[in-house]
Design a protein around this motif. Structure first.
Motif, PDB file in Angstrom:
ATOM      1  N   ARG A   1      14.307   0.332 -14.131  1.00 52.24           N
ATOM      2  CA  ARG A   1      13.640   1.623 -13.959  1.00 52.24           C
ATOM      3  C   ARG A   1      13.760   2.510 -15.198  1.00 52.24           C
ATOM      4  N   LYS A   2      14.945   2.607 -15.756  1.00 54.17           N
ATOM      5  CA  LYS A   2      15.152   3.512 -16.891  1.00 54.17           C
ATOM      6  C   LYS A   2      14.296   3.093 -18.077  1.00 54.17           C
ATOM      7  N   LEU A   3      14.278   1.804 -18.390  1.00 55.67           N
ATOM      8  CA  LEU A   3      13.472   1.316 -19.512  1.00 55.67           C
ATOM      9  C   LEU A   3      11.988   1.487 -19.244  1.00 55.67           C
ATOM     10  N   THR A   4      11.580   1.278 -17.975  1.00 57.93           N
ATOM     11  CA  THR A   4      10.165   1.450 -17.626  1.00 57.93           C
ATOM     12  C   THR A   4       9.725   2.897 -17.814  1.00 57.93           C
ATOM     13  N   LEU A   5      10.537   3.835 -17.338  1.00 67.12           N
ATOM     14  CA  LEU A   5      10.214   5.249 -17.512  1.00 67.12           C
ATOM     15  C   LEU A   5      10.096   5.608 -18.983  1.00 67.12           C
ATOM     16  N   GLN A   6      11.047   5.154 -19.773  1.00 69.88           N
ATOM     17  CA  GLN A   6      11.028   5.463 -21.196  1.00 69.88           C
ATOM     18  C   GLN A   6       9.777   4.894 -21.870  1.00 69.88           C
ATOM     19  N   ARG A   7       9.438   3.664 -21.554  1.00 68.97           N
ATOM     20  CA  ARG A   7       8.277   3.020 -22.175  1.00 68.97           C
ATOM     21  C   ARG A   7       6.971   3.692 -21.752  1.00 68.97           C
ATOM     22  N   LYS A   8       6.814   3.992 -20.464  1.00 74.45           N
ATOM     23  CA  LYS A   8       5.566   4.575 -19.981  1.00 74.45           C
ATOM     24  C   LYS A   8       5.388   6.013 -20.495  1.00 74.45           C
ATOM     25  N   ARG A   9       6.483   6.757 -20.599  1.00 74.34           N
ATOM     26  CA  ARG A   9       6.374   8.118 -21.119  1.00 74.34           C
ATOM     27  C   ARG A   9       5.991   8.106 -22.591  1.00 74.34           C
TER      28      ARG A   9
ATOM     29  N   ASP B   1       4.901  11.501 -16.002  1.00 69.16           N
ATOM     30  CA  ASP B   1       4.991  10.921 -14.658  1.00 69.16           C
ATOM     31  C   ASP B   1       3.802  11.344 -13.799  1.00 69.16           C
ATOM     32  N   SER B   2       3.363  12.612 -13.942  1.00 72.67           N
ATOM     33  CA  SER B   2       2.204  13.085 -13.176  1.00 72.67           C
ATOM     34  C   SER B   2       0.949  12.325 -13.586  1.00 72.67           C
ATOM     35  N   PHE B   3       0.806  12.074 -14.877  1.00 77.32           N
ATOM     36  CA  PHE B   3      -0.367  11.339 -15.364  1.00 77.32           C
ATOM     37  C   PHE B   3      -0.410   9.924 -14.791  1.00 77.32           C
ATOM     38  N   TRP B   4       0.701   9.193 -14.868  1.00 80.08           N
ATOM     39  CA  TRP B   4       0.694   7.799 -14.438  1.00 80.08           C
ATOM     40  C   TRP B   4       0.522   7.674 -12.923  1.00 80.08           C
ATOM     41  N   CYS B   5       1.155   8.556 -12.156  1.00 77.89           N
ATOM     42  CA  CYS B   5       1.014   8.466 -10.692  1.00 77.89           C
ATOM     43  C   CYS B   5      -0.390   8.862 -10.249  1.00 77.89           C
ATOM     44  N   MET B   6      -0.978   9.865 -10.912  1.00 80.43           N
ATOM     45  CA  MET B   6      -2.363  10.212 -10.595  1.00 80.43           C
ATOM     46  C   MET B   6      -3.293   9.054 -10.954  1.00 80.43           C
ATOM     47  N   SER B   7      -3.011   8.388 -12.070  1.00 83.65           N
ATOM     48  CA  SER B   7      -3.832   7.244 -12.468  1.00 83.65           C
ATOM     49  C   SER B   7      -3.760   6.125 -11.438  1.00 83.65           C
ATOM     50  N   LYS B   8      -2.552   5.870 -10.912  1.00 82.11           N
ATOM     51  CA  LYS B   8      -2.401   4.839  -9.881  1.00 82.11           C
ATOM     52  C   LYS B   8      -3.212   5.200  -8.629  1.00 82.11           C
ATOM     53  N   LEU B   9      -3.183   6.464  -8.255  1.00 82.21           N
ATOM     54  CA  LEU B   9      -3.953   6.913  -7.085  1.00 82.21           C
ATOM     55  C   LEU B   9      -5.443   6.688  -7.312  1.00 82.21           C
TER      56      LEU B   9
ATOM     57  N   SER C   1       4.009   4.535  -5.463  1.00 87.18           N
ATOM     58  CA  SER C   1       2.758   4.501  -6.218  1.00 87.18           C
ATOM     59  C   SER C   1       2.661   3.284  -7.126  1.00 87.18           C
ATOM     60  N   GLY C   2       3.778   2.558  -7.289  1.00 82.14           N
ATOM     61  CA  GLY C   2       3.775   1.401  -8.171  1.00 82.14           C
ATOM     62  C   GLY C   2       4.080   1.744  -9.608  1.00 82.14           C
ATOM     63  N   TYR C   3       4.480   2.982  -9.871  1.00 80.38           N
ATOM     64  CA  TYR C   3       4.812   3.417 -11.226  1.00 80.38           C
ATOM     65  C   TYR C   3       6.185   2.882 -11.646  1.00 80.38           C
ATOM     66  N   LEU C   4       7.126   2.875 -10.718  1.00 77.78           N
ATOM     67  CA  LEU C   4       8.474   2.364 -10.994  1.00 77.78           C
ATOM     68  C   LEU C   4       8.649   0.989 -10.360  1.00 77.78           C
ATOM     69  N   PRO C   5       9.403   0.097 -10.986  1.00 78.99           N
ATOM     70  CA  PRO C   5       9.695  -1.201 -10.370  1.00 78.99           C
ATOM     71  C   PRO C   5      10.777  -1.076  -9.310  1.00 78.99           C
ATOM     72  N   ALA C   6      10.807  -2.030  -8.390  1.00 76.86           N
ATOM     73  CA  ALA C   6      11.813  -2.000  -7.317  1.00 76.86           C
ATOM     74  C   ALA C   6      13.206  -2.295  -7.854  1.00 76.86           C
TER      75      ALA C   6
ATOM     76  N   VAL D   1      -3.934  16.350  -9.425  1.00 72.59           N
ATOM     77  CA  VAL D   1      -2.735  16.390 -10.265  1.00 72.59           C
ATOM     78  C   VAL D   1      -1.637  17.226  -9.619  1.00 72.59           C
ATOM     79  N   THR D   2      -2.018  18.269  -8.901  1.00 71.67           N
ATOM     80  CA  THR D   2      -1.053  19.290  -8.476  1.00 71.67           C
ATOM     81  C   THR D   2       0.071  18.766  -7.575  1.00 71.67           C
ATOM     82  N   PRO D   3      -0.187  17.908  -6.569  1.00 71.79           N
ATOM     83  CA  PRO D   3       0.941  17.447  -5.752  1.00 71.79           C
ATOM     84  C   PRO D   3       1.987  16.689  -6.565  1.00 71.79           C
ATOM     85  N   PHE D   4       1.537  15.827  -7.481  1.00 70.05           N
ATOM     86  CA  PHE D   4       2.485  15.083  -8.302  1.00 70.05           C
ATOM     87  C   PHE D   4       3.284  16.026  -9.197  1.00 70.05           C
TER      88      PHE D   4
END
Length: 499
Positions: free
Chosen positions: A228-236, A344-352, A218-223, A309-312
């Protein structure tokens, strides 16, 4: 849906005791072979017009001798004769069965001799319950096997979130183990090859690695693994910053309509799945949808976004839950885990939604264009179905609007949606462009049933209630394969489906 519920309500019949149904002497004629017609009791023909008459007409067998039962007071002598004959016939039947059992002692003895020596012979069911221990390993005959009762509430098949058609995960095949290992190697590399990850994810993502795979696709996490850990912490933290900044404004006058609509729609989201009826889960969904609506004023909240929202939520919840999530009580999770799942559900739904936002802006032009494209495509790939719709004046917008607005989530069980989204996130513009071909393949899948309907009402009832309750991974795989074939034929040659 309301029509189907009303039909079910009218089909409900009075339920009586299984051992003592309403007395109808005509039903006992099988027990008395020499019964004459003069002993038959006349039945009342008039319907019960009050509760008391209803109660009298549905008396149990042991109420026969009551003085207050006026229906049978005039024929007590006949009932006594009838009851005595029934008792005699029943007793004779019991004696006959008993004599048959005693007539075969040799067979019974041989059966006992075949049993293991360490097994105790049980003489009664009560003794069996008292003497049964964990050390006993008696060999049971097929007649002794009984189906065990379910240990958890029974969930309708349409509401099961398991990947498979039946509840319970089957043993993993060698091929599945190989695929899972391939995913783990890709995800654990220093820089995940996203193109290779998409290629592997197209035929489905294993449940064990689906959460992190979806975050990456979904582009929420970097490759890059280290980021990844810092990105998750910052986005949450950023998401919960939005909560503190905007969520209290839901009570303000210019946001009340948005929040009210969200509050109404949340309980309607997958009503058959207990997970989504928990107050804590509904509060999470309310926050996610309200914050998204506030941050996207061009579209705001539109009915149908609540389904996305539900699948995420289910996928990210499965990262912390070993059992089936349908009945899982989220209060058993820590506050930190719930906050992570929510963010995580919010950000992935937003990307979609970033890729299909024109579906939800004023007048929903994205959906209008997709429905028109679906009509043009079907007219080329199956002209007979297309002409059938025209003959009975069925407009594609009448059934396909929901297919585009909810991404087929109202037509498929949630387990199928999750599998479908594995592929959507692996395809370029999967939720917009490829979804068109999935809808076309989905429609043609039911061509026989469509052509069998010969009126407007029947066609719409069919298209709005397609029988996908038993669908699982296999059916979705075939649907996606057909959609890919259509895309390969028409995507690079759009004039093929233009008039």
């Amino acid at each position: 849906m309301l029509a189907s519920l009303s039909r079910r309500a009218w089909n409900i019949q009075p339920v009586y005791g299984a051992q003592h149904p309403p007395l109808d002497p005509r039903l006992t004629k099988n027990f008395i072979k020499d019964r004459s017609k003069t002993n038959a009791l006349p039945m009342k023909s008039k319907k019960a017009s009050s509760f008391h008459e209803f109660a009298r007409n549905t008396s149990d067998a042991w109420d026969i001798g009551d003085d207050e039962d006026e229906d049978f007071s005039s024929s007590s002598s006949s009932l006594q004769t009838l009851n005595s004959k029934v008792a005699k016939a029943t007793a004779a039947q019991v004696l006959e069965n008993h004599s048959k059992l005693r007539a075969k002692p040799e067979r019974a003895q041989s059966t006992l001799s075949d049993m293991p020596t360490n097994c105790k012979v049980i003489k009664s069911s009560s003794e069996a319950q008292l003497s049964r221990t964990s050390e006993e390993a008696c060999v049971r005959t097929p007649l002794q096997k009984q189906q065990s009762l379910p240990l958890r509430p029974v969930i309708p098949l349409v509401a099961r979130i398991s990947d498979q058609n039946a509840s319970g995960a089957p043993p993993m095949t060698v091929r599945e183990k190989t695929r899972l290992e391939k995913f783990r190697q890709l995800l654990s590399s220093h820089n995940t090859d996203l193109d290779e990850l998409r290629k592997c994810s197209w035929p489905g993502v294993p449940r064990e690695v689906r959460p992190v795979t979806w975050r990456l696709l979904s582009g929420y996490l970097p490759a890059n693994m280290e980021r990844r850990k810092l990105t998750l912490q910052r986005k949450r933290e950023e998401y919960f910053g939005f909560i503190q900044q905007y969520y209290d404004s839901r009570n303000e006058e210019h946001h009340q309509d948005t929040y009210r609509q969200i509050h109404i729609d949340i309980p309607r989201t997958n009503p058959l799945i207990p997970l989504f009826q928990q107050p804590l889960v509904q509060e999470i969904f309310e926050r996610i949808l309200f914050i998204w609506a506030i941050r996207h004023p061009a579209s705001g909240y539109v009915q149908g976004i609540n389904d996305l929202v539900t699948p995420f939520f289910v996928v990210f919840l499965s990262e912390y839950v070993e059992e089936d999530v349908e009945n899982f009580d989220v209060t058993n999770l820590s506050q930190d885990v719930l906050r992570s799942i929510e963010a995580d559900s919010f950000w992935c739904m937003s990307k979609l939604l970033d890729g299909i936002q024109d579906n939800y802006t004023f007048a929903q032009p994205g959906i209008q264009k997709k429905v028109k494209a679906l009509e043009e495509l079907v007219s080329r790939i199956d002209e007979q179905v297309h002409n059938h719709f025209r003959k009975y004046e069925v407009e594609y917008l009448q059934f396909a609007f929901r297919w585009m607005n909810n991404l087929l989530m109202r037509e498929l069980p949630l387990r199928c949606t999750i599998r479908l989204w594995d592929t959507y996130q692996s395809e370029p513009e999967g939720f917009s462009h490829f979804h068109l071909y999935v809808c076309a393949a989905f429609l043609i899948k039911w061509r026989k049933e469509i052509l069998d309907e010969e009126d407007f009402q029947g066609l719409l009832m069919l298209l709005q209630n397609l029988p996908t309750i038993h669908w699982g991974n296999e059916e979705i795989g075939l649907l996606l394969a057909e959609a890919y074939r259509l895309k390969y034929m028409f995507a690079d040659a759009p004039n093929h489906y233009r008039r």
